[in-house]
Each structure stands twice: as C-alpha cells, then as structure tokens.
Scaffold this motif. Structure first.
Motif, PDB file in Angstrom:
ATOM      1  N   TYR A  86      76.258  85.610  46.891  1.00 53.33           N
ATOM      2  CA  TYR A  86      77.415  85.371  46.014  1.00 53.33           C
ATOM      3  C   TYR A  86      78.530  86.365  46.341  1.00 53.33           C
ATOM      4  CZ  TYR A  86      80.015  85.244  41.582  1.00 53.33           C
ATOM      5  OH  TYR A  86      80.994  85.156  40.631  1.00 53.33           O
ATOM      6  N   ARG A  87      78.170  87.638  46.411  1.00 52.77           N
ATOM      7  CA  ARG A  87      79.169  88.670  46.699  1.00 52.77           C
ATOM      8  C   ARG A  87      79.790  88.480  48.079  1.00 52.77           C
ATOM      9  NH1 ARG A  87      76.451  94.236  44.344  1.00 52.77           N
ATOM     10  NH2 ARG A  87      77.072  93.885  42.188  1.00 52.77           N
ATOM     11  N   ALA A  88      78.952  88.179  49.081  1.00 56.10           N
ATOM     12  CA  ALA A  88      79.475  87.973  50.437  1.00 56.10           C
ATOM     13  C   ALA A  88      80.421  86.775  50.473  1.00 56.10           C
ATOM     14  CB  ALA A  88      78.320  87.780  51.425  1.00 56.10           C
ATOM     15  N   THR A  89      80.088  85.737  49.717  1.00 51.18           N
ATOM     16  CA  THR A  89      80.943  84.550  49.674  1.00 51.18           C
ATOM     17  C   THR A  89      82.250  84.844  48.956  1.00 51.18           C
ATOM     18  OG1 THR A  89      79.012  83.088  49.696  1.00 51.18           O
ATOM     19  CG2 THR A  89      81.085  82.139  48.920  1.00 51.18           C
ATOM     20  N   LEU A  90      82.162  85.474  47.810  1.00 51.23           N
ATOM     21  CA  LEU A  90      83.348  85.704  46.988  1.00 51.23           C
ATOM     22  C   LEU A  90      84.240  86.812  47.530  1.00 51.23           C
ATOM     23  CD1 LEU A  90      84.765  84.744  44.425  1.00 51.23           C
ATOM     24  CD2 LEU A  90      83.459  86.428  43.157  1.00 51.23           C
ATOM     25  N   ILE A  91      83.654  87.911  47.953  1.00 48.36           N
ATOM     26  CA  ILE A  91      84.446  89.068  48.372  1.00 48.36           C
ATOM     27  C   ILE A  91      84.861  88.972  49.840  1.00 48.36           C
ATOM     28  CG2 ILE A  91      84.435  91.581  48.677  1.00 48.36           C
ATOM     29  CD1 ILE A  91      82.459  91.633  46.228  1.00 48.36           C
ATOM     30  N   GLU A  92      83.931  88.611  50.705  1.00 50.10           N
ATOM     31  CA  GLU A  92      84.204  88.567  52.141  1.00 50.10           C
ATOM     32  C   GLU A  92      84.584  87.179  52.649  1.00 50.10           C
ATOM     33  OE1 GLU A  92      84.319  91.312  53.909  1.00 50.10           O
ATOM     34  OE2 GLU A  92      83.568  92.572  52.286  1.00 50.10           O
ATOM     35  N   SER A  93      84.512  86.181  51.780  1.00 50.50           N
ATOM     36  CA  SER A  93      84.770  84.793  52.159  1.00 50.50           C
ATOM     37  C   SER A  93      83.852  84.372  53.303  1.00 50.50           C
ATOM     38  CB  SER A  93      86.246  84.595  52.528  1.00 50.50           C
ATOM     39  OG  SER A  93      86.547  83.224  52.605  1.00 50.50           O
ATOM     40  N   ALA A  94      82.600  84.807  53.232  1.00 47.32           N
ATOM     41  CA  ALA A  94      81.633  84.619  54.309  1.00 47.32           C
ATOM     42  C   ALA A  94      81.117  83.183  54.366  1.00 47.32           C
ATOM     43  CB  ALA A  94      80.464  85.586  54.142  1.00 47.32           C
ATOM     44  N   ASN A  95      81.355  82.537  55.496  1.00 48.65           N
ATOM     45  CA  ASN A  95      80.921  81.154  55.680  1.00 48.65           C
ATOM     46  C   ASN A  95      79.401  81.016  55.644  1.00 48.65           C
ATOM     47  OD1 ASN A  95      83.434  79.636  56.147  1.00 48.65           O
ATOM     48  ND2 ASN A  95      83.665  81.068  57.821  1.00 48.65           N
ATOM     49  N   GLY A  96      78.688  81.875  56.356  1.00 44.03           N
ATOM     50  CA  GLY A  96      77.234  81.795  56.390  1.00 44.03           C
ATOM     51  C   GLY A  96      76.612  81.968  55.018  1.00 44.03           C
ATOM     52  N   ALA A  97      77.131  82.907  54.247  1.00 42.49           N
ATOM     53  CA  ALA A  97      76.621  83.136  52.893  1.00 42.49           C
ATOM     54  C   ALA A  97      76.888  81.915  52.013  1.00 42.49           C
ATOM     55  CB  ALA A  97      77.264  84.388  52.288  1.00 42.49           C
ATOM     56  N   ALA A  98      78.077  81.311  52.144  1.00 41.50           N
ATOM     57  CA  ALA A  98      78.410  80.113  51.361  1.00 41.50           C
ATOM     58  C   ALA A  98      77.477  78.959  51.723  1.00 41.50           C
ATOM     59  CB  ALA A  98      79.865  79.713  51.583  1.00 41.50           C
ATOM     60  N   LEU A  99      77.205  78.797  53.002  1.00 41.49           N
ATOM     61  CA  LEU A  99      76.302  77.731  53.433  1.00 41.49           C
ATOM     62  C   LEU A  99      74.883  77.956  52.908  1.00 41.49           C
ATOM     63  CD1 LEU A  99      77.588  77.381  57.095  1.00 41.49           C
ATOM     64  CD2 LEU A  99      77.800  75.659  55.290  1.00 41.49           C
ATOM     65  N   THR A 100      74.448  79.204  52.879  1.00 48.04           N
ATOM     66  CA  THR A 100      73.108  79.518  52.360  1.00 48.04           C
ATOM     67  C   THR A 100      73.057  79.280  50.853  1.00 48.04           C
ATOM     68  OG1 THR A 100      72.843  81.142  54.140  1.00 48.04           O
ATOM     69  CG2 THR A 100      71.293  81.267  52.312  1.00 48.04           C
ATOM     70  N   LEU A 101      74.107  79.633  50.142  1.00 44.94           N
ATOM     71  CA  LEU A 101      74.174  79.329  48.704  1.00 44.94           C
ATOM     72  C   LEU A 101      74.139  77.829  48.470  1.00 44.94           C
ATOM     73  CD1 LEU A 101      76.835  81.796  47.228  1.00 44.94           C
ATOM     74  CD2 LEU A 101      74.374  81.757  46.769  1.00 44.94           C
ATOM     75  N   ALA A 102      74.857  77.087  49.294  1.00 48.32           N
ATOM     76  CA  ALA A 102      74.889  75.629  49.153  1.00 48.32           C
ATOM     77  C   ALA A 102      73.491  75.049  49.250  1.00 48.32           C
ATOM     78  CB  ALA A 102      75.796  75.013  50.212  1.00 48.32           C
ATOM     79  N   GLN A 103      72.717  75.534  50.195  1.00 46.21           N
ATOM     80  CA  GLN A 103      71.334  75.050  50.333  1.00 46.21           C
ATOM     81  C   GLN A 103      70.485  75.463  49.139  1.00 46.21           C
ATOM     82  OE1 GLN A 103      70.804  74.271  55.004  1.00 46.21           O
ATOM     83  NE2 GLN A 103      69.447  75.740  54.118  1.00 46.21           N
ATOM     84  N   ALA A 104      70.697  76.680  48.636  1.00 45.79           N
ATOM     85  CA  ALA A 104      69.921  77.157  47.491  1.00 45.79           C
ATOM     86  C   ALA A 104      70.244  76.351  46.235  1.00 45.79           C
ATOM     87  CB  ALA A 104      70.184  78.641  47.252  1.00 45.79           C
ATOM     88  N   VAL A 105      71.506  76.019  46.045  1.00 49.87           N
ATOM     89  CA  VAL A 105      71.940  75.279  44.854  1.00 49.87           C
ATOM     90  C   VAL A 105      71.622  73.793  44.968  1.00 49.87           C
ATOM     91  CG1 VAL A 105      73.955  74.584  43.476  1.00 49.87           C
ATOM     92  CG2 VAL A 105      73.734  76.954  44.255  1.00 49.87           C
ATOM     93  N   GLY A 106      71.902  73.222  46.125  1.00 46.58           N
ATOM     94  CA  GLY A 106      71.792  71.773  46.282  1.00 46.58           C
ATOM     95  C   GLY A 106      70.508  71.277  46.913  1.00 46.58           C
ATOM     96  N   GLY A 107      69.756  72.175  47.534  1.00 42.79           N
ATOM     97  CA  GLY A 107      68.550  71.758  48.232  1.00 42.79           C
ATOM     98  C   GLY A 107      68.835  71.430  49.686  1.00 42.79           C
TER      99      GLY A 107
END
Length: 154
Positions: A114-135
């Motif tokens: 979450y922090r990497a996505t929000l603070i660093e705008s990290a693409n990899g972190a956002a993609l990993t969150l997407a999988q965690a949230v959506g399956g």
C-alpha cells in the motif's frame, strides 16, 4: 496488465467554470490541477481543469481505494501478505516505470505494498495489491470498472 486495461478509461471534464477561487493566487508549475473542498465540494484551485487528460496514476489511487475497502470488509488486513509473481517482480525492476523493486516469491505485507503504491507510485506493488484484492488482475480490473461505473466514470 492492470495498467494497460485501465488505460482505456476516459477522463471526464470537471465543471470548474462555476468555481469560486482566485486563479492568480497560486500558480503551480503543472499541466493541470484541481483542489476541491471534500466537505462542500467547492473548487479551491483549478488549472486546466476542463482539459481531458490521461488517467496515469489515478489507476493506482483506485487500487489503493479498493485495498482500503477490502481491509474495511475484513477480506484483507494490514498484516496480510502477498507475493508478486515472476512477471510482476520483473516489471518492478524496470527503471523506466515508477517502481519499488520487488523479489519474486517474497511475501510483502499489504501495508508495505500500500505504501509503495501510494507514496512511490510503484507499479509492481499496485499489481501485487490488485492480485491480493481481486484474486487475479483480470478480476481486479472488473472490480475497478464496476466501481468507476458506480461513480459515473466510464
């Protein structure tokens, strides 16, 4: 990819013409900006607010929002973990994108991602969150589209 699928959405123009703000009071060195009072809806500042723009990191903000919703609903917690796939880890290593490098198979907490996505705008972190949230990324994009449709953004 999440970012590719989300790029098809079109931004809707904001009706800033009726705003009660002093444009000359602040001159940000940006292509476009808007600041809105969350309680009243009053536009406090706008620069090129009616010009359609690409969504860029808005996809990441929706990812963060859906992550917070999953936590609120008890589907995830800040201490839950998620592992990036090999493909996501490779994307996170690409210095041409906004990123925080992730290791394939390493477990990261939702809070770290979450922090990497929000603070660093990290693409990899956002993609990993997407999988965690959506399956899966495909299921997550469907969640994003459903949410944006409910908000009148399609």
């Amino acid at each position: 990819l999440l970012l590719t699928g989300a790029a098809a959405w079109q931004a809707k123009p904001v009706a800033a013409a009726t705003a009660n703000y002093q444009k000359q009071d602040l001159n940000l060195d940006v292509k476009a900006a808007i600041a809105i009072d969350a309680d009243s809806g009053q536009i406090l500042y706008a620069k090129n607010a009616t010009t359609p723009r690409q969504i860029a990191s808005m996809t990441k903000l929706v990812t963060v929002y859906l992550t917070l919703q999953a936590i609120k609903q008890g589907k995830l917690s800040w201490t839950s973990t998620a592992k990036p796939t090999a493909t996501i880890a490779k994307i996170s290593q690409n210095s041409e994108y906004s990123n925080v490098p992730l290791a394939s198979g390493h477990a990261y907490t939702i809070k770290e991602l979450y922090r990497a996505t929000l603070i660093e705008s990290a693409n990899g972190a956002a993609l990993t969150l997407a999988q965690a949230v959506g399956g899966s990324q495909v299921a997550f994009v469907k969640k994003m589209r459903k949410l944006l449709t409910s908000w009148g953004i399609t």
